[in-house]
Scaffold this active site. Sequence first.
Site, short mmCIF file in Angstrom:
data_model
loop_
_atom_site.label_atom_id
_atom_site.label_comp_id
_atom_site.label_asym_id
_atom_site.label_seq_id
_atom_site.Cartn_x
_atom_site.Cartn_y
_atom_site.Cartn_z
N ARG A 60 0.82 -1.20 0.00
CA ARG A 60 0.00 0.00 0.00
C ARG A 60 0.86 1.26 0.00
O ARG A 60 2.02 1.24 0.41
CB ARG A 60 -0.92 0.02 1.22
CG ARG A 60 -2.02 -1.04 1.17
CD ARG A 60 -2.93 -0.94 2.40
NE ARG A 60 -2.21 -1.29 3.63
CZ ARG A 60 -1.76 -0.43 4.51
NH1 ARG A 60 -1.92 0.87 4.32
NH2 ARG A 60 -1.13 -0.83 5.60
N LYS A 200 -8.83 -2.02 0.66
CA LYS A 200 -8.64 -1.13 1.80
C LYS A 200 -9.33 0.22 1.60
O LYS A 200 -9.70 0.88 2.57
CB LYS A 200 -7.15 -0.94 2.08
CG LYS A 200 -6.47 -2.17 2.67
CD LYS A 200 -7.18 -2.68 3.93
CE LYS A 200 -6.46 -3.86 4.56
NZ LYS A 200 -7.22 -4.44 5.70
N HIS A 219 -10.92 -3.91 12.14
CA HIS A 219 -9.85 -4.54 11.36
C HIS A 219 -9.49 -5.84 12.09
O HIS A 219 -8.57 -5.89 12.89
CB HIS A 219 -8.64 -3.60 11.28
CG HIS A 219 -7.59 -4.05 10.32
ND1 HIS A 219 -6.27 -3.72 10.44
CD2 HIS A 219 -7.67 -4.81 9.20
CE1 HIS A 219 -5.58 -4.25 9.45
NE2 HIS A 219 -6.42 -4.91 8.68
N SER A 239 -1.77 -6.11 9.42
CA SER A 239 -1.24 -7.14 8.53
C SER A 239 0.06 -7.70 9.08
O SER A 239 0.93 -6.95 9.53
CB SER A 239 -1.00 -6.55 7.13
OG SER A 239 -2.20 -6.14 6.55
N LYS A 243 -3.84 -12.49 11.80
CA LYS A 243 -5.31 -12.54 11.73
C LYS A 243 -5.79 -13.69 10.86
O LYS A 243 -6.68 -14.45 11.26
CB LYS A 243 -5.87 -11.21 11.18
CG LYS A 243 -5.68 -10.01 12.05
CD LYS A 243 -6.53 -8.83 11.59
CE LYS A 243 -6.38 -8.51 10.12
NZ LYS A 243 -5.01 -8.21 9.72
N THR A 244 -5.23 -13.79 9.66
CA THR A 244 -5.68 -14.85 8.74
C THR A 244 -5.28 -16.22 9.26
O THR A 244 -6.08 -17.16 9.28
CB THR A 244 -5.09 -14.61 7.34
OG1 THR A 244 -5.54 -13.35 6.85
CG2 THR A 244 -5.52 -15.70 6.38
N ASP A 258 -10.38 -10.55 7.82
CA ASP A 258 -9.75 -9.22 7.86
C ASP A 258 -10.64 -8.07 8.28
O ASP A 258 -10.18 -7.16 8.95
CB ASP A 258 -9.16 -8.91 6.48
CG ASP A 258 -8.16 -7.76 6.51
OD1 ASP A 258 -7.36 -7.70 7.46
OD2 ASP A 258 -8.17 -6.94 5.59
N ARG A 324 1.30 -12.64 -1.69
CA ARG A 324 -0.05 -12.92 -1.20
C ARG A 324 -0.84 -13.76 -2.18
O ARG A 324 -0.51 -13.85 -3.36
CB ARG A 324 -0.81 -11.61 -0.94
CG ARG A 324 -0.31 -10.82 0.28
CD ARG A 324 -1.14 -9.58 0.48
NE ARG A 324 -0.69 -8.81 1.63
CZ ARG A 324 -1.21 -8.87 2.85
NH1 ARG A 324 -2.21 -9.71 3.08
NH2 ARG A 324 -0.75 -8.13 3.83
#
Length: 532
Positions: A60, A200, A219, A239, A243-244, A258, A324
Amino acid sequence: MTSARVNPSFTVEHQGMTGLGPVHYNLLEPHLIESAVRRGEGKIGLGGTMLVSTGQYTGRSPRDKFVVKTDAVADSVWWDNNAPMTPEAFDLLHADMLAHMKGREYFVQDLYAGADPAHRVDVRVVSELAWHNLFIRHLLRRPTAEELASFTADYTVINCPSFKADPARHGCRSETVIALNFERKMILIANTEYAGENKKSVFTLLNYILPEKGVMPMHCSANHATGDAGQAAVFFGLSGTGKTTLSADDSRTLVGDDEHGWSDGGIFNFEGGCYAKTINLREEAEPQIFATTRTFGTVIENMVYDPDTLELDFDDDSLTANTRCAYPLDQIANASETGLAGHPKNIVMLTCDAFGVLPPIARLTPAQAMYHFLSGFTSKVAGTERGVTEPEPTFSTCFGAPFMPRRPEVYGKLLQKKIHDHGATCWLVNTGWTGGAYGTGSRMPIRATRALLTAALDGSLTTGEFRKDANFGFEVPVSCPGVDDILLDPRRTWADPAAYDAQAAKLVQMFADNFAQYVPYIDDDVKAAAIS
């Protein structure tokens, strides 16, 4: 112009996008893959995956993100965190982008964000790249054919990587720009092929509009006990904090990995897919995510592969550490079909502590939970943002500052009320370093983290003995089945306890210095939980 499953009264021409070349509406995955290959955007990988590179930008671009400062939002946006753009500059950017788009081929997906029908936001995404359209089709939620027949977008996203902004003319920082105009209900993205900007930008949009409805945007990932949607858990984190990984649990139903909302009816997924990091991914550790890297339609982003066999190299970060894969939730066998669950019984705040100070898990009081939520301490991991090449300790309020258009206290007070009303138990989990800081210590063992989380979520951890942490005042379990006791006491994992004490004192002071900005806005009990 071609079309497929589109409301004829809601084409791009009706939105002012005239003179374009071929426009493809709501193509399904096979057609989007065919188009991407035809256009030279990528190639087909093993199992029918889509292998792509994002070129110059592999993460990003937060410094190139802007919010248009109109009278309607001037008093509600957190301008210290969101760079303003004038309405006049946005209008020029929009007009110049539309002129650039004339005669070119575009792909349109009509999708929605939010599994809860009461809070759903319909979004039209106009993409220059076919694979971007495939990506966002995975990541947002897909209407039925019947819903598409009457679809009218609440918001429109136009993504044009080949367009370069003019900072002097468009009021931005560089040729790359992500501009959100809440009044015109439009998002413009230019000069970046990084697909994460698509999802996002929609998350930022939801973070602005939902609080006014009493919905807490989060988030976080989420899951619930299989067969019992009332036994839900959410996992806050930036990130790279897990989380995943940690929400993908064979013994629990995955709600999402997410972005979620918490309404008066419970929690709901904003998205329809997952965007998982693949660097160092291992089948034995994360079998479900690993399996998606050979499943039809999965977008494989910035991964190195053998040109002959197309085998992926999960350890090669020569393009970026931010490799990713993007796939729809239905590729996960135990994913929720509805994206809905009850009020969470457990709230987990994930942090990647590069100092090696925090314990692998700690139980928080509601006031301590608010303190750590507003602090949002973690480490940015390599590749997530442009320029980040190794873990950087940072405070990202609400575990998502780059996506927060409102002041942190707005989200903090919403979460505080939800915790109070529904009695959730709160935990802080460190997935970062142990036995020393980054460069000396080692990453927290994933098996230990999973064992601790399992015990926390099934309630067995709460029945054991806890000690009070000398640095932060929260409670830390002294033992847990399947976890070495020494791991639960970070000071004991360091070869030099005095070095740990010095590092801990440094981190405590960093917390105190950062939290001073919130003291005028918070309740007395949260102030009391702050470290002095």
